[in-house]
Design a protein around this motif. Structure first.
Motif, PDB file in Angstrom:
ATOM      1  N   THR A  53       0.741  -1.404  -0.177  1.00  0.00           N
ATOM      2  CA  THR A  53       0.446  -0.026  -0.137  1.00  0.00           C
ATOM      3  C   THR A  53       1.528   0.905  -0.034  1.00  0.00           C
ATOM      4  N   SER A  54       1.351   1.357   0.817  1.00  0.00           N
ATOM      5  CA  SER A  54       2.794   2.794   0.786  1.00  0.00           C
ATOM      6  C   SER A  54       3.452   2.917  -0.430  1.00  0.00           C
ATOM      7  N   LEU A  55       4.236   1.733  -1.532  1.00  0.00           N
ATOM      8  CA  LEU A  55       4.659   1.529  -2.312  1.00  0.00           C
ATOM      9  C   LEU A  55       3.631   2.385  -3.200  1.00  0.00           C
ATOM     10  N   ASP A 115       8.990  -8.502   1.974  1.00  0.00           N
ATOM     11  CA  ASP A 115       9.268  -8.102   3.611  1.00  0.00           C
ATOM     12  C   ASP A 115      10.680  -8.646   2.858  1.00  0.00           C
ATOM     13  N   SER A 116      12.238  -7.878   2.387  1.00  0.00           N
ATOM     14  CA  SER A 116      12.826  -8.464   2.938  1.00  0.00           C
ATOM     15  C   SER A 116      14.130  -8.574   4.138  1.00  0.00           C
ATOM     16  N   ALA A 117      12.892  -8.259   4.766  1.00  0.00           N
ATOM     17  CA  ALA A 117      13.541  -7.841   6.283  1.00  0.00           C
ATOM     18  C   ALA A 117      12.863  -8.170   7.446  1.00  0.00           C
ATOM     19  N   SER A 118      11.650  -9.591   6.973  1.00  0.00           N
ATOM     20  CA  SER A 118      10.939 -10.335   7.727  1.00  0.00           C
ATOM     21  C   SER A 118      11.921 -11.623   8.377  1.00  0.00           C
ATOM     22  N   SER A 119      11.061 -12.130   9.214  1.00  0.00           N
ATOM     23  CA  SER A 119      11.245 -13.255  10.264  1.00  0.00           C
ATOM     24  C   SER A 119      11.567 -13.958   9.009  1.00  0.00           C
ATOM     25  N   GLU A 120      11.749 -15.095  10.014  1.00  0.00           N
ATOM     26  CA  GLU A 120      12.237 -16.637   8.889  1.00  0.00           C
ATOM     27  C   GLU A 120      10.801 -17.309   8.376  1.00  0.00           C
ATOM     28  N   LEU A 147       9.362  -7.418  -6.129  1.00  0.00           N
ATOM     29  CA  LEU A 147       9.778  -6.031  -5.263  1.00  0.00           C
ATOM     30  C   LEU A 147      10.232  -6.670  -3.685  1.00  0.00           C
ATOM     31  N   ALA A 148      12.071  -6.922  -3.665  1.00  0.00           N
ATOM     32  CA  ALA A 148      12.473  -6.988  -2.152  1.00  0.00           C
ATOM     33  C   ALA A 148      12.374  -5.695  -1.523  1.00  0.00           C
ATOM     34  N   ASN A 149      11.236  -5.894  -0.883  1.00  0.00           N
ATOM     35  CA  ASN A 149      10.915  -4.331  -0.165  1.00  0.00           C
ATOM     36  C   ASN A 149      11.997  -3.754   1.003  1.00  0.00           C
ATOM     37  N   HIS A 150      12.017  -2.540   1.476  1.00  0.00           N
ATOM     38  CA  HIS A 150      12.567  -2.227   3.661  1.00  0.00           C
ATOM     39  C   HIS A 150      13.078  -3.010   3.104  1.00  0.00           C
ATOM     40  N   GLN A 151      14.594  -2.415   2.262  1.00  0.00           N
ATOM     41  CA  GLN A 151      16.140  -2.928   2.049  1.00  0.00           C
ATOM     42  C   GLN A 151      16.995  -1.962   2.647  1.00  0.00           C
ATOM     43  N   PRO A 181      15.696  -4.813  -5.733  1.00  0.00           N
ATOM     44  CA  PRO A 181      15.130  -4.032  -4.275  1.00  0.00           C
ATOM     45  C   PRO A 181      15.260  -2.675  -4.138  1.00  0.00           C
ATOM     46  N   CYS A 182      14.197  -2.536  -3.012  1.00  0.00           N
ATOM     47  CA  CYS A 182      13.640  -1.557  -2.986  1.00  0.00           C
ATOM     48  C   CYS A 182      13.263  -0.693  -2.288  1.00  0.00           C
ATOM     49  N   SER A 183      12.734   0.685  -1.656  1.00  0.00           N
ATOM     50  CA  SER A 183      12.687   1.553   0.199  1.00  0.00           C
ATOM     51  C   SER A 183      11.545   2.147  -0.619  1.00  0.00           C
ATOM     52  N   LEU A 184      11.286   2.904   0.702  1.00  0.00           N
ATOM     53  CA  LEU A 184      10.360   3.809  -0.005  1.00  0.00           C
ATOM     54  C   LEU A 184      11.319   5.375   0.656  1.00  0.00           C
ATOM     55  N   ASP A 185      12.948   5.364   1.040  1.00  0.00           N
ATOM     56  CA  ASP A 185      13.494   6.191   0.267  1.00  0.00           C
ATOM     57  C   ASP A 185      13.731   6.532  -0.899  1.00  0.00           C
TER      58      ASP A 185
END
Length: 211
Positions: A53-55, A115-120, A147-151, A181-185
């Motif tokens: 949603t944010s992207l 979410d590339s930083a999510s839990s296993e 899209l591998a978000n939250h990089q 890879p991607c992020s909101l930044d």
């Protein structure tokens, strides 16, 4: 004789001026509307918290304080210079994911956000959902943008790690897919990723089987 030559020269000059004025007038006033941009219908899937949603809201220039996580589904028309993407975003909770396939019909491409930083555990669930989508009869031949978000997060996994963990090379061999890879930044990088997806969609338009 000199008078005749001068007279012809003046008439020729006037003719050239009239042609120049006409060309300028046509260019400025009679250009006409630009050709319509092609539109593509896409489905966007991914677990809750992946950032779908944010992207999409950022791409539509919506204000951050107005962004609300999608619980059912929402549709956004995202304009790009050479195309308009009508994106159907599906909620990513457990009780909604089982109904995803009901919304696949009519899709021309797929956006999968993880979410590339999510839990296993969440990464394993995302992997299973992506595998299911890649093999679904209504999606398996369509272009995929993954899209591998939250990089920007410290725990983010690299693209190579995700590609290996998700087994994309053997599973998606022969398919049209992009992993970025991607992020909101860095929304410019996100836009570039969507431009690559649009290129794949345009290529499908010109495939002989689609003519």
């Amino acid at each position: 004789m000199d008078y005749l030559i001068l007279s012809e020269y003046i008439q020729l000059s006037f003719a050239v001026c009239r042609i120049g004025i006409y060309v300028c007038f046509r260019a400025l006033c009679c250009k006409g509307p630009p050709p319509p941009r092609p539109e593509y219908d896409l489905v966007c899937i991914g677990l809750t918290g992946s950032g779908k949603t944010s992207l999409l809201s950022q791409l539509c220039s919506e204000r951050p304080e107005n962004i609300v996580s999608t619980t059912g589904f929402s549709i956004k028309a995202v304009p790009f210079q050479n195309a308009i993407l009508n994106i159907k975003e599906l909620g990513g909770t457990d009780n909604i994911r089982k109904y995803w396939s009901r919304y696949y019909q009519g899709s021309q491409g797929v956006i999968f956000v993880l979410d590339s930083a999510s839990s296993e555990d969440d990464l394993e669930t995302a992997r299973n959902e992506l595998h299911s989508a890649l093999q679904h009869p209504q999606l398996c031949t369509l272009p995929f943008l993954i899209l591998a978000n939250h990089q920007d997060k410290p725990a983010a996994r690299s693209i190579q790690e995700i590609k290996k963990y998700f087994e994309l090379e053997p599973l998606a061999r022969g398919k049209h897919w992009i992993l970025k890879p991607c992020s909101l930044d860095d929304m410019e990088a996100v836009k570039d990723s969507f431009s690559l997806l649009i290129n794949l969609l345009e290529e499908r338009d010109f495939e002989p089987s689609r003519m």
